[in-house]
Design a protein around this motif. Structure first.
Motif, mmCIF file in Angstrom:
data_model
loop_
_atom_site.group_PDB
_atom_site.id
_atom_site.type_symbol
_atom_site.label_atom_id
_atom_site.label_comp_id
_atom_site.label_asym_id
_atom_site.label_seq_id
_atom_site.Cartn_x
_atom_site.Cartn_y
_atom_site.Cartn_z
ATOM 1 N N ILE A 1 0.859 -1.189 0.000
ATOM 2 C CA ILE A 1 0.000 0.000 0.000
ATOM 3 C C ILE A 1 0.895 1.239 0.000
ATOM 4 O O ILE A 1 1.905 1.278 0.699
ATOM 5 N N ILE A 2 0.486 2.245 -0.784
ATOM 6 C CA ILE A 2 1.253 3.501 -0.830
ATOM 7 C C ILE A 2 0.417 4.618 -0.225
ATOM 8 O O ILE A 2 -0.775 4.757 -0.533
ATOM 9 N N THR A 3 1.052 5.398 0.635
ATOM 10 C CA THR A 3 0.389 6.571 1.199
ATOM 11 C C THR A 3 1.402 7.714 1.264
ATOM 12 O O THR A 3 2.502 7.601 0.735
ATOM 13 N N SER A 4 1.020 8.828 1.890
ATOM 14 C CA SER A 4 1.959 9.952 1.958
ATOM 15 C C SER A 4 2.235 10.325 3.406
ATOM 16 O O SER A 4 1.485 9.954 4.304
ATOM 17 N N ALA A 5 3.291 11.110 3.589
ATOM 18 C CA ALA A 5 3.736 11.456 4.946
ATOM 19 C C ALA A 5 2.873 12.536 5.589
ATOM 20 O O ALA A 5 3.066 12.850 6.760
ATOM 21 N N ILE A 6 1.923 13.119 4.839
ATOM 22 C CA ILE A 6 1.166 14.236 5.425
ATOM 23 C C ILE A 6 -0.300 13.858 5.663
ATOM 24 O O ILE A 6 -1.156 14.724 5.805
ATOM 25 N N PRO B 1 3.775 13.234 -8.189
ATOM 26 C CA PRO B 1 3.191 12.076 -8.890
ATOM 27 C C PRO B 1 4.251 11.115 -9.425
ATOM 28 O O PRO B 1 4.032 9.900 -9.462
ATOM 29 N N GLN B 2 5.406 11.676 -9.821
ATOM 30 C CA GLN B 2 6.476 10.807 -10.336
ATOM 31 C C GLN B 2 6.941 9.832 -9.250
ATOM 32 O O GLN B 2 7.217 8.660 -9.522
ATOM 33 N N GLN B 3 6.987 10.340 -8.015
ATOM 34 C CA GLN B 3 7.405 9.463 -6.909
ATOM 35 C C GLN B 3 6.357 8.393 -6.621
ATOM 36 O O GLN B 3 6.681 7.289 -6.208
ATOM 37 N N VAL B 4 5.091 8.743 -6.856
ATOM 38 C CA VAL B 4 4.030 7.740 -6.699
ATOM 39 C C VAL B 4 4.268 6.641 -7.734
ATOM 40 O O VAL B 4 4.281 5.448 -7.426
ATOM 41 N N ASN B 5 4.482 7.081 -8.963
ATOM 42 C CA ASN B 5 4.724 6.151 -10.065
ATOM 43 C C ASN B 5 5.909 5.224 -9.766
ATOM 44 O O ASN B 5 5.818 4.006 -9.942
ATOM 45 N N ASP B 6 6.981 5.823 -9.253
ATOM 46 C CA ASP B 6 8.194 5.047 -8.993
ATOM 47 C C ASP B 6 8.012 4.060 -7.833
ATOM 48 O O ASP B 6 8.722 3.063 -7.752
ATOM 49 N N ILE C 1 5.331 2.349 -7.194
ATOM 50 C CA ILE C 1 4.398 1.256 -7.511
ATOM 51 C C ILE C 1 5.169 -0.034 -7.821
ATOM 52 O O ILE C 1 6.172 -0.023 -8.535
ATOM 53 N N ARG C 2 4.679 -1.130 -7.245
ATOM 54 C CA ARG C 2 5.292 -2.449 -7.459
ATOM 55 C C ARG C 2 4.232 -3.395 -8.019
ATOM 56 O O ARG C 2 3.043 -3.073 -7.981
ATOM 57 N N PRO C 3 4.644 -4.537 -8.491
ATOM 58 C CA PRO C 3 3.638 -5.486 -9.014
ATOM 59 C C PRO C 3 2.617 -5.885 -7.945
ATOM 60 O O PRO C 3 1.480 -6.237 -8.275
ATOM 61 N N ASP C 4 3.006 -5.813 -6.666
ATOM 62 C CA ASP C 4 2.077 -6.236 -5.606
ATOM 63 C C ASP C 4 1.364 -5.059 -4.934
ATOM 64 O O ASP C 4 0.759 -5.215 -3.875
ATOM 65 N N LYS D 1 -2.270 1.788 -14.268
ATOM 66 C CA LYS D 1 -1.697 0.591 -13.643
ATOM 67 C C LYS D 1 -2.752 -0.264 -12.954
ATOM 68 O O LYS D 1 -2.418 -1.248 -12.289
ATOM 69 N N LYS D 2 -4.005 0.154 -13.058
ATOM 70 C CA LYS D 2 -5.126 -0.611 -12.490
ATOM 71 C C LYS D 2 -4.966 -0.871 -10.988
ATOM 72 O O LYS D 2 -5.112 -1.993 -10.499
ATOM 73 N N ILE D 3 -4.619 0.215 -10.297
ATOM 74 C CA ILE D 3 -4.491 0.127 -8.833
ATOM 75 C C ILE D 3 -5.597 0.969 -8.207
ATOM 76 O O ILE D 3 -5.879 2.082 -8.667
#
Ligand code: PLP
Length: 378
Positions: free
Chosen positions: A94-99, A131-136, A138-141, A170-172
């Motif tokens: 899961i990806i989230t942000s620090a704020i 957004p670029q950091q979000v993209n980077d 992202i993993r297959p899982d 990326k269908k996430i």
């Protein structure tokens, strides 16, 4: 002018008189259970469906994509945990942000203590996610990305639509906590390209104790709670009809008066800032980029002034909040200001002033005088 002047609308808002008027019959007379098949039950069911429609109109979705909850915290929990559980056969990242507000951050931390892995993205000096950091990241899982629409402390608006482009490709599944943005800036789920979106009633002139969650049709989610199946099983339990009606009306009013409210919040905020800067000059440090900020929010530090002392000194006259917590004489900087890499002294001097749709010139001018007087004394 009401005294003390309230300038903490990001903490909560008063109930709008139009909202209250709409709710009263449901407190006084309409007591039927919405699940009952006789008329006083059915009319309450209809009231809930009307509210669902009113909320949907504000964020440009279908009424059947709105689920009523008790608050934003509950909406965030249902969204984040529900999506994590429904997709755990696909992955655990899961990806989230620090704020994020604790209502997201703590949910992610909890999942991190279970079998999930959480990536917390950094932000720039204004609290913006790249957004670029979000993209980077992202993993297959990766199964879920949750990033707030606008920050409660500094007002920074996130590039949700740009992140939405990435998550779509990326269908996430993409969730945003829009507790602070709904009613203040445009919050259109299609333009934002989100799959789930959290709404907090009491931040937009509905009462406390009601929230909503938008879930895009087709999104697979697991139910956290189990019961008699209200809200299609997403939030079972006899509905809070009174507050649901209130949230519906608040959304209708927010949509109807959107431009005027937005204008008033911004004019008040800017008048306040101009007043302070013209008198205090470079003693004032603005933490956010005002070109990408909620129209009502001012996160500002007055150099060499302790924010807690200031807020408490003026609290008989003006109500504002601070960017740090003070316990037993020890100051802890908020995680948002820390993530923005604000130095300790500036963070400890930071106050959040947030205007409302009915803030007046008189209130703002009074606040400027109160603040200047307090800053000179402190
Ligand atoms: N998310 C954000 C961005 C908020 O500002 C808040 C409240 O301050 C919440 C979530 C939590 O709202 P509630 O306490 O109503 O659940």
């Amino acid at each position: 002018m009401k005294h003390p002047v309230y300038l903490d609308y990001n903490a909560t808002t008063p109930v709008d008189p139009e909202v209250l008027k709409e709710m009263i019959p449901y407190i006084e007379s309409y007591y039927g259970n919405p699940s009952s098949s006789y008329s006083i039950g059915k009319s309450n069911k209809e009231a809930i469906e009307k509210a669902r429609w009113q909320v949907a109109e504000l964020i440009n979705c279908k009424p059947e994509e709105i689920y009523f909850t008790s608050c934003a915290t509950e909406s965030n929990n249902i969204a984040i945990q529900g999506i994590a559980m429904a997709n755990s056969n696909k992955g655990h990242h899961i990806i989230t942000s620090a704020i994020e507000h604790p209502a997201v951050m703590e949910v992610c931390k909890y999942l991190g203590s279970q079998r999930f892995e959480i990536t917390v993205l950094p932000v720039d000096q204004y609290g913006r996610v790249d957004p670029q950091q979000v993209n980077d990241a992202i993993r297959p899982d990766t199964i879920l990305i949750t990033i707030m629409h606008a920050n409660n402390e500094v007002g920074t608006i996130q590039p949700i639509d740009e992140i939405g482009l990435i998550t779509r490709e990326k269908k996430i599944v993409f969730h945003t906590d829009a507790s602070q943005s709904v009613g203040k800036i445009e919050t259109d789920v299609d333009k934002l390209r989100v799959d789930l979106l959290t709404i907090a009633g009491h931040k937009l002139y509905a009462p406390k104790g009601i929230g909503a969650l938008y879930i895009r049709k087709g999104t697979v989610i697991e139910n956290l709670m189990h019961g008699a199946g209200q809200e299609k099983g997403i939030r079972p339990g006899t509905e809070n009809v009174v507050h649901t009606v209130g949230l519906g009306k608040a959304c209708e009013v927010a949509l109807r008066d959107f431009k005027q409210n937005q204008q008033n919040m911004m004019v008040s905020r800017d008048r306040l800032l101009e007043g302070l800067v013209s008198r205090l000059g470079n003693k004032v440090h603005i933490n956010s980029n005002l070109d990408n900020c909620l129209p009502n929010t001012l996160s500002v530090a007055f150099k060499s002034v302790n924010a807690h002392e200031l807020a408490s000194f003026i609290s008989n006259d003006v109500l504002i909040s601070t960017g740090s917590a003070c316990h037993s004489g020890e100051t802890t900087i908020s995680s948002v200001l820390q993530a923005m890499n604000l130095d300790f002294r500036t963070a400890a001097a930071t106050v959040r002033i947030s205007t409302g749709k009915n803030s007046t010139e008189e209130e703002i001018d009074f606040t400027i005088e109160v603040l200047i007087n307090a800053i000179n004394k402190l």
